[in-house]
Write an enzyme that holds these catalytic residues in place. Structure first.
Site, PDB file in Angstrom:
ATOM      1  N   LYS A   1     -20.420   4.974  -7.201  1.00 58.85           N
ATOM      2  CA  LYS A   1     -19.843   5.406  -5.855  1.00 58.85           C
ATOM      3  C   LYS A   1     -18.984   6.666  -5.762  1.00 58.85           C
ATOM      4  O   LYS A   1     -18.950   7.171  -5.342  1.00 58.85           O
ATOM      5  CB  LYS A   1     -19.256   4.359  -5.251  1.00 58.85           C
ATOM      6  CG  LYS A   1     -20.320   3.507  -4.054  1.00 58.85           C
ATOM      7  CD  LYS A   1     -19.210   1.502  -3.407  1.00 58.85           C
ATOM      8  CE  LYS A   1     -20.629   1.316  -3.192  1.00 58.85           C
ATOM      9  NZ  LYS A   1     -20.637  -0.689  -3.679  1.00 58.85           N
TER      10      LYS A   1
ATOM     11  N   GLN B   1     -15.889  -4.355  -2.866  1.00 59.21           N
ATOM     12  CA  GLN B   1     -16.697  -4.597  -3.581  1.00 59.21           C
ATOM     13  C   GLN B   1     -17.547  -5.814  -3.628  1.00 59.21           C
ATOM     14  O   GLN B   1     -16.076  -6.533  -3.986  1.00 59.21           O
ATOM     15  CB  GLN B   1     -17.229  -4.456  -5.238  1.00 59.21           C
ATOM     16  CG  GLN B   1     -18.297  -3.949  -6.224  1.00 59.21           C
ATOM     17  CD  GLN B   1     -19.122  -3.136  -5.059  1.00 59.21           C
ATOM     18  OE1 GLN B   1     -18.818  -1.874  -5.085  1.00 59.21           O
ATOM     19  NE2 GLN B   1     -20.459  -4.011  -4.738  1.00 59.21           N
TER      20      GLN B   1
ATOM     21  N   ASP C   1     -17.553   0.095   5.628  1.00 66.06           N
ATOM     22  CA  ASP C   1     -18.988  -0.671   5.259  1.00 66.06           C
ATOM     23  C   ASP C   1     -19.249  -1.657   6.752  1.00 66.06           C
ATOM     24  O   ASP C   1     -20.249  -2.557   6.706  1.00 66.06           O
ATOM     25  CB  ASP C   1     -18.422  -2.557   4.977  1.00 66.06           C
ATOM     26  CG  ASP C   1     -18.821  -2.302   3.219  1.00 66.06           C
ATOM     27  OD1 ASP C   1     -20.350  -1.641   2.663  1.00 66.06           O
ATOM     28  OD2 ASP C   1     -18.514  -3.207   2.258  1.00 66.06           O
TER      29      ASP C   1
END
Ligand code: NDP
Length: 287
Positions: free
Chosen positions: A54, A98, A123
């Site tokens: 990422k 995460q 997200d």
């Protein structure tokens, strides 16, 4: 029939290029560089690889990225305080925690995710974004389903008026996929483990999305000739072998288009995360 293979690499490159151009325009017009913070607690090796990828993607696109590393022993309060700091950090437009969290924090997962400012929730898991997606307002949308739908658009596969069947009703794939397809005027059916006569339903699909988590679950007899088959599943069947939810060899003889695993949908997720970070920055700028 031999299906057109929809390789994720090709579409991920296009999505990244779109994000890079939008970020550049935003920087030129407002002086703001979109920034992503990735929070990781503990040392799960697979998660560490995802996090590195990422940051690398951010670097490649000229986005600011911040790694926030907490020890395995971090408390719920410490993690929430870190999220609060990032919510107020003007350099940061997107926050991603995460998953999975270390065992001791697992029970606080929803509380942690819902603590993220919805405007920075890249997200798309926050109830505000889930609600906005379902009523058709501008929202940050979970990266995997958003990437799949963008791929269909880029591939020129018609969604408007199509019969779409989604197998799986999770909050991160199945349900947002349903909403995204519905928003684009597909007629959508969502199936799950209680669905009766699944094959009769999937055989009606022009677009069939498999998000089940079972290797080879979708077989050729479940697919309408010429259909587009999107395989979201990632199943590890041997230490170095990943397969999807679709019996790729057999289904590619029936389908019109199909995504492979690996090399399909998985590659779209990080590209879409970059796009979501830029979108979040733009939305915050227009507020
Ligand atoms: P979940 O386990 O949360 O959901 C699986 C869904 O499949 C559930 O809705 C379940 O039904 C349904 N299901 C299970 N068995 C059957 C059955 N026999 N018939 C019909 N439906 C069934 O998984 P996720 O949605 O999180 O993930 C799905 C897959 O996608 C996984 O392999 C995951 O690794 C992969 N994935 C890939 C990503 C990527 O980047 N490519 C990102 C996210 C996920 P019920 O609700 O009734 O239990």
């Amino acid at each position: 029939m031999t299906a057109r293979i929809l390789y994720g690499k090709e579409f991920a490159a296009k999505i990244r290029e779109e994000a890079r151009r939008e970020a550049e325009r935003l920087r030129r017009e407002t002086g703001v560089t979109p920034g992503l913070a990735v929070v990781i607690a503990g040392h799960d090796p697979a998660s560490e690889v995802y996090v590195r990828n990422k940051h690398k993607a951010c670097d490649e696109l000229g986005l600011f990225s911040l790694a926030v590393e907490l020890p395995e022993t971090a408390t719920r309060e410490e993690l929430l305080a870190k999220i609060d700091d990032l919510n107020h950090d003007e350099r940061i437009h997107g926050i991603l925690v995460q998953l999975p969290l270390p065992k001791a924090l697992a029970a606080a997962e929803s509380e942690v995710l819902f603590r993220i400012d919805p405007a920075k929730d890249v997200d798309g898991f926050h109830p505000v974004n889930v609600g906005r997606l379902s009523i058709g307002e501008a929202a940050l949308v979970p990266c995997t389903p958003a990437g799949c739908v963008r791929m269909l658009e880029l591939a020129g596969i018609p969604i408007d008026g199509a019969r779409a069947v989604v197998i799986g009703r999770s909050n991160i794939v199945g349900k947002p996929m349903m909403n995204l397809l519905l928003q684009r005027s597909a007629t959508v059916t969502v199936c799950h483990s209680h669905t009766k006569d699944l094959a009769a339903i999937t055989r009606e699909a022009d677009i069939l999305v498999a998000a089940v988590g079972r290797p080879g679950f979708v077989t050729a007899d479940m697919v309408k000739p010429g259909a587009t088959v999107i395989d979201v599943g990632i199943n590890r069947v041997a230490p170095k072998k990943l397969v999807g939810d679709v019996d790729f060899e057999a289904v590619s003889e029936v389908a019109g288009a199909i995504t492979p695993v690996p090399g399909g949908v998985g590659l779209l997720t990080i590209a879409m995360l970059m796009q979501n970070t830029v979108t979040a920055a733009k939305l915050q700028m227009t507020k």
